[in-house]
Design an enzyme around this catalytic site. Structure first.
Site, PDB file in Angstrom:
ATOM      1  N   THR A 151       0.814  -1.220   0.000  1.00 52.91           N
ATOM      2  CA  THR A 151       0.000   0.000   0.000  1.00 52.91           C
ATOM      3  C   THR A 151       0.844   1.264   0.000  1.00 52.91           C
ATOM      4  O   THR A 151       0.477   2.266  -0.620  1.00 52.91           O
ATOM      5  CB  THR A 151      -0.933   0.003   1.221  1.00 52.91           C
ATOM      6  N   ASP A 176       1.912  -7.813  -4.782  1.00 59.14           N
ATOM      7  CA  ASP A 176       1.025  -7.720  -3.635  1.00 59.14           C
ATOM      8  C   ASP A 176       1.554  -8.676  -2.576  1.00 59.14           C
ATOM      9  O   ASP A 176       1.984  -9.789  -2.894  1.00 59.14           O
ATOM     10  CB  ASP A 176      -0.404  -8.111  -4.033  1.00 59.14           C
ATOM     11  N   SER A 178       0.130 -10.519  -0.612  1.00 56.75           N
ATOM     12  CA  SER A 178      -0.583 -11.794  -0.584  1.00 56.75           C
ATOM     13  C   SER A 178       0.096 -12.831  -1.473  1.00 56.75           C
ATOM     14  O   SER A 178      -0.104 -14.043  -1.297  1.00 56.75           O
ATOM     15  CB  SER A 178      -2.038 -11.603  -1.042  1.00 56.75           C
ATOM     16  N   ARG A 219      -2.126 -25.241  16.463  1.00 62.99           N
ATOM     17  CA  ARG A 219      -2.587 -24.200  17.392  1.00 62.99           C
ATOM     18  C   ARG A 219      -3.543 -24.827  18.393  1.00 62.99           C
ATOM     19  O   ARG A 219      -4.688 -25.137  18.073  1.00 62.99           O
ATOM     20  CB  ARG A 219      -3.231 -23.052  16.627  1.00 62.99           C
ATOM     21  N   GLN A 255      -3.255 -20.829  20.818  1.00 62.25           N
ATOM     22  CA  GLN A 255      -4.156 -19.945  20.080  1.00 62.25           C
ATOM     23  C   GLN A 255      -4.238 -18.568  20.731  1.00 62.25           C
ATOM     24  O   GLN A 255      -4.718 -17.617  20.106  1.00 62.25           O
ATOM     25  CB  GLN A 255      -5.555 -20.575  20.001  1.00 62.25           C
TER      26      GLN A 255
END
Length: 346
Positions: free
Chosen positions: A17, A61, A63, A250, A282
């Site tokens: 960004t 990006d 991702s 987790r 977790q």
């Protein structure tokens, strides 16, 4: 020992960004050329260090971040290591903590700052957090003691006035400027009117040893969370994935799991087959202590390794690093129980 300073910092712009601009015709955000952006930011003239820019082409990006891109970042740093006092990696926030963790393992005996930063708003917008994050990161990458030693010779994330250890950080806010937090380790520096370094929290490398670069990562790693009602068939299918080498599990609280015979048997079988199963909580704060309750002790008996107070991002990338480096599963498990670069509290 006296360190010869270069008075130069390298920005590695991967995307995110921070480097987006608004297309005046469409109104959509699109990547900017960061070299041009530098020329149009008067703030650069006030820096006490020179700055060069290396821009990914094409930029990505976050991702789409992957071990191959981590290898590219590491190679850029290694190839230019002696030319710069520090490095600033501009990166999208979504996977920044994974990249910071990975770099901390791939760059062993790091003696220079590698600071990842980005922004929640594009750097050209009126209320952007990008300018402060970028300028402070550059200054932190150049900050040094009187003998030339850098103030923070480790991989970090800088965001919203806080410098955090990279492999202790996780993204916890998608809307506020305080995007990152280090729940189990204090900040390395607080940025106010001046920088307040917390030197007792900062890693101190051996400056007589050279940087060691590791570019191979084994991505045959899986993350899964326990939840009430989790089914035997689900867990069995996860553990039977072909070529699976490691799992980050987790669990509940301080490392607890259901007292189901089928779960214990499946986990023991996976461990016996050479799969590294790492138990992390977790909960965002606190550590796994499998000796505290019987539900955790049963997991320890299956050969599961404690992840202590590791983040998910750090546990995943540490397993990738160790499984790529060691063929012996006992070596992997032994190093999972050690702090390699400040990632866990033993």
């Amino acid at each position: 020992m006296q360190i010869i300073r270069k008075e130069r910092v390298l920005i590695i712009y991967t995307g995110g960004t921070i480097g987006m601009g608004c297309n005046p015709a469409t109104g959509a955000l699109e990547p900017l050329d960061f070299n041009h952006l530098k020329e149009n930011m008067p703030e650069f003239a006030f820096l006490k260090t020179d700055v060069d820019v290396y821009q990914f082409n094409p930029i990505i990006d976050s991702s789409d971040m992957s071990p191959e891109y981590w290898k590219k970042i590491v190679s850029i740093i290694a190839d230019r290591y002696n030319q710069y006092d520090g490095f600033v990696v501009l990166h999208g926030t979504d996977t920044m903590a994974y990249t910071a963790s990975a770099l901390s393992y791939m760059l062993q005996n790091l003696t220079k700052p590698v600071i990842l930063t980005g922004s929640q708003l594009p750097i050209g917008q009126l209320r952007t957090d990008g300018k402060e994050n970028l300028m402070s990161s550059i200054e932190l990458a150049a900050a040094h003691h009187s003998d030339g030693r850098p103030m923070v010779p480790e991989v970090c994330i800088y965001f919203n006035g806080k410098l955090l250890r990279g492999n202790r950080s996780t993204k916890m806010n998608s809307e506020g400027f305080d995007a990152f937090c280090s729940f189990n380790y204090p900040p390395l520096c607080d940025a106010g009117i001046s920088f307040a370094f917390h030197e007792h929290n900062i890693l101190q490398p051996d400056y007589s040893k050279p940087l060691t670069v590791n570019t191979q990562m084994d991505a045959n790693v899986m993350v899964f969370s326990l939840f009430p009602g989790i089914g035997e068939n689900i867990v069995k299918n996860v553990l039977d994935i072909p070529n699976l080498h490691a799992i980050v599990m987790r669990s509940y609280g301080s490392g607890n799991a259901p007292q189901q015979a089928w779960l214990i048997n499946l986990l023991r079988d996976a461990s016996d087959r050479g799969i590294t199963v790492v138990n992390i909580s977790q909960c965002v704060t606190g550590a796994v202590e499998m000796n505290r309750y019987d539900t955790g002790y049963q997991l320890k008996e299956t050969g599961i390794v404690s992840g202590y107070d590791s983040t998910v991002e750090s546990a995943v990338t540490k397993l990738m690093y160790l499984h790529a480096r060691y063929n012996n599963i006992d070596d992997v498990r032994r190093y999972m129980n050690q702090s390699i670069c400040g990632e866990i509290t033993i």
